[in-house]
Design an enzyme around this catalytic site. Structure first.
Site, mmCIF file in Angstrom:
data_model
loop_
_atom_site.group_PDB
_atom_site.id
_atom_site.type_symbol
_atom_site.label_atom_id
_atom_site.label_comp_id
_atom_site.label_asym_id
_atom_site.label_seq_id
_atom_site.Cartn_x
_atom_site.Cartn_y
_atom_site.Cartn_z
ATOM 1 N N SER A 65 0.718 -1.173 -0.073
ATOM 2 C CA SER A 65 0.118 -0.140 0.024
ATOM 3 C C SER A 65 0.847 1.241 0.059
ATOM 4 O O SER A 65 2.067 1.408 0.451
ATOM 5 C CB SER A 65 -0.771 -0.120 1.233
ATOM 6 O OG SER A 65 -1.555 1.218 1.529
ATOM 7 N N LYS A 66 0.387 2.142 -0.556
ATOM 8 C CA LYS A 66 1.189 3.394 -0.796
ATOM 9 C C LYS A 66 1.178 3.984 0.692
ATOM 10 O O LYS A 66 2.270 4.942 1.031
ATOM 11 C CB LYS A 66 0.555 4.506 -1.727
ATOM 12 C CG LYS A 66 0.590 4.171 -2.842
ATOM 13 C CD LYS A 66 -0.282 5.178 -4.071
ATOM 14 C CE LYS A 66 -0.221 4.617 -5.476
ATOM 15 N NZ LYS A 66 -0.807 5.471 -6.303
ATOM 16 N N ARG A 67 0.475 3.705 1.706
ATOM 17 C CA ARG A 67 0.641 4.025 2.987
ATOM 18 C C ARG A 67 1.664 3.208 3.995
ATOM 19 O O ARG A 67 1.951 3.777 4.912
ATOM 20 C CB ARG A 67 -0.940 4.200 3.698
ATOM 21 C CG ARG A 67 -1.815 5.090 3.012
ATOM 22 C CD ARG A 67 -3.063 4.872 3.819
ATOM 23 N NE ARG A 67 -3.591 3.746 3.639
ATOM 24 C CZ ARG A 67 -4.747 3.426 2.647
ATOM 25 N NH1 ARG A 67 -4.786 4.151 1.615
ATOM 26 N NH2 ARG A 67 -5.232 2.245 2.698
#
Length: 500
Positions: free
Chosen positions: A261-263
């Site tokens: 995830s980009k997070r």
């Protein structure tokens, strides 16, 4: 649609930097096109104007080129099927929206966002999956027209929704997943194909573009599987044949087992970040291609030509691809060992300048010194920015040894070797790696100390480190003055510690 010609597309949104997952999609489409002597189209999907980032498209193009990907048609190279930016294709989309409206397959919807959200909240409270409920249910054509006229009179702007027929099964044979099917009543009801601002939605525009651009195969991430039945609905409404779909598995973090995830800040996920660290594009190309695709044989290092020759979508994995940072470091190290030294010099020099260790325009003599420094660490580095930490001994003032280093010298009873080595260095006029190694051999002869008990204390005393590059090369780069200062400081510290 062309029946035999392979035409694929990579269609990024200019909403940010090039992500590892998107780069993989681009790579697989590139390899599929080149393997089949087909065509790769680059299309910029920029209809979501609220999320577009200034310079986003240019950033995508630059990083794709850096990876070694080129395309046959696109906004920067032109082609017979343009425009290649969706924002420039509004009249094209409008033609087909008008057609569906005229045929009664689509309609204007005036429900506000507040009304829709209230409807969804009520459905959630009842334990029902949120979905759109036809707002004109039970109305006659005249009643629908009256309701729409009243909404327009209030100044409400409509969206356009497409009718989802009941009792229809949307199915396809996926290159990766096999046979997939969805019932029409599971896709959330009539969905929007044109937003209030007049822009088409993704699931509508992508169908129009893929059909008109004669795209034969759509290879994309499996997060798009839920979009496919909606797109098949549009294909069906327009009477068009859909392309062949292939949905590639997710990429997961090998450390956590969770979707990349980009997070997830534990993993660098954007190509630009790896460029800044000094990774090589050929290594990134190699590593990313093996995320969810397996070649024939056991080898893990391939040239682009070899990948193109081998690429077969039948070998795309059905299991999630694990992103392993250590594996990427290893792959890049393999490429660095074989890389052109001038290329490594340029990358490492930039890293050293960015860290403030080397001036912006070094003199020729300093450049040659930096070249020797880079060559000395080339085989050791996983990426060039590591040189900033690896080479700190060459840019910092002499420091006291750590307790661990003192204990190492104490254990080896090494003071005599250090003192003798200092005497041998004192005699040297030419302070070169070859002469320095000669001084070490002379120390061995004079003291009878050999092997690790000789080399480790000398390394620690001169370089302030227990590991590092060739000791002779390291001392040559440090210079005689610095090395002698280190030796004096070491002997002083040993005296203070009572080690004689």
């Amino acid at each position: 649609m062309a029946k035999n010609k392979i035409r694929v597309r990579y269609a990024p949104s200019p909403t940010g930097h090039l992500h590892i997952g998107n780069a993989r999609t681009a790579l697989f489409n590139y390899l599929f096109a080149r393997h089949n002597k087909g065509t790769l189209v680059l299309r910029i999907e920029d209809t979501d104007t609220a999320r577009n980032v200034e310079g986003g498209a240019e950033s995508q193009i630059e990083n794709l080129h850096w990876l070694g990907i080129d395309w046959d048609e696109g906004p920067d190279v032109g082609g017979d099927f343009g425009p290649y930016k969706q924002s420039e294709r509004k009249p094209i989309y409008q033609k087909y929206i008008d057609q569906l409206l005229e045929e009664g397959k689509a309609y204007y919807s005036f429900e506000t966002e507040e009304e829709l959200e209230a409807q969804r909240e009520e459905q959630r409270a009842m334990g029902i999956a949120p979905h759109y409920i036809y707002e004109y249910e039970g109305m006659t054509a005249d009643e629908i027209k009256q309701a729409q006229d009243e909404a327009r009179a209030k100044g409400l702007k409509p969206v356009v929704r497409i009718h989802i027929p009941e009792g229809v099964t949307y199915e396809w044979d996926d290159i990766v997943k096999g046979h997939l099917s969805f019932d029409s009543d599971t896709i959330g009801g009539d969905f929007v194909i044109q937003k209030r601002d007049g822009m088409p939605t993704y699931n509508f525009a992508v169908v129009i573009d893929d059909h008109l651009m004669e795209i034969s195969h759509v290879l994309r991430g499996d997060d798009h599987i839920s979009n496919t039945p909606k797109q098949l609905c549009v294909y069906q409404a327009l009477g068009w044949e859909p392309p062949v779909f292939g949905h590639m598995t997710l990429i997961i973090n090998s450390a956590t087992g969770k979707k990349l995830s980009k997070r997830d800040e534990s993993v660098l996920q954007f190509i630009e970040q790896y460029r800044d660290l000094g990774f090589l594009p050929e290594a990134m190309f190699n590593f990313i291609t093996l995320l969810g695709w397996s070649p024939v044989g056991e080898s893990e290092i391939f040239s682009k030509r070899e990948f193109i020759k081998q690429f077969d979508p039948a070998r795309l994995s059905k299991s999630p691809a694990a992103f392993d940072q250590k594996k990427l470091d290893w792959v890049n190290n393999q490429y660095m060992k074989k890389a052109d030294r001038d290329e490594l010099l340029d990358l490492a020099l930039h890293n050293l300048q960015e860290a403030g260790l080397v001036e912006a325009n070094p003199a020729p003599g300093k450049m040659e010194w930096v070249r020797q420094l880079v060559n000395m660490y080339a085989n050791q580095m996983s990426y060039t920015k590591q040189i900033v930490d690896l080479s700190k001994i060459f840019f910092t003032e002499a420091e006291y040894l750590t307790d661990e280093e003192v204990e190492e010298i104490k254990k080896d009873e090494a003071r005599p070797a250090i003192e003798e080595f200092k005497k041998q260095l004192d005699k040297l006029d030419n302070f070169t790696a070859k002469k320095i190694m000669g001084a070490i051999m002379a120390t061995r002869k004079e003291t009878g100390i050999k092997g690790r008990k000789l080399f480790m204390p000398i390394r620690i005393a001169t370089t302030r480190s227990m590991v590092g590059p060739g000791i002779g090369e390291a001392m040559e780069l440090m210079g005689k003055e610095t090395v002698m200062k280190h030796l004096d400081l070491t002997l002083k510290q040993l005296t203070e510690a009572g080690i004689n």
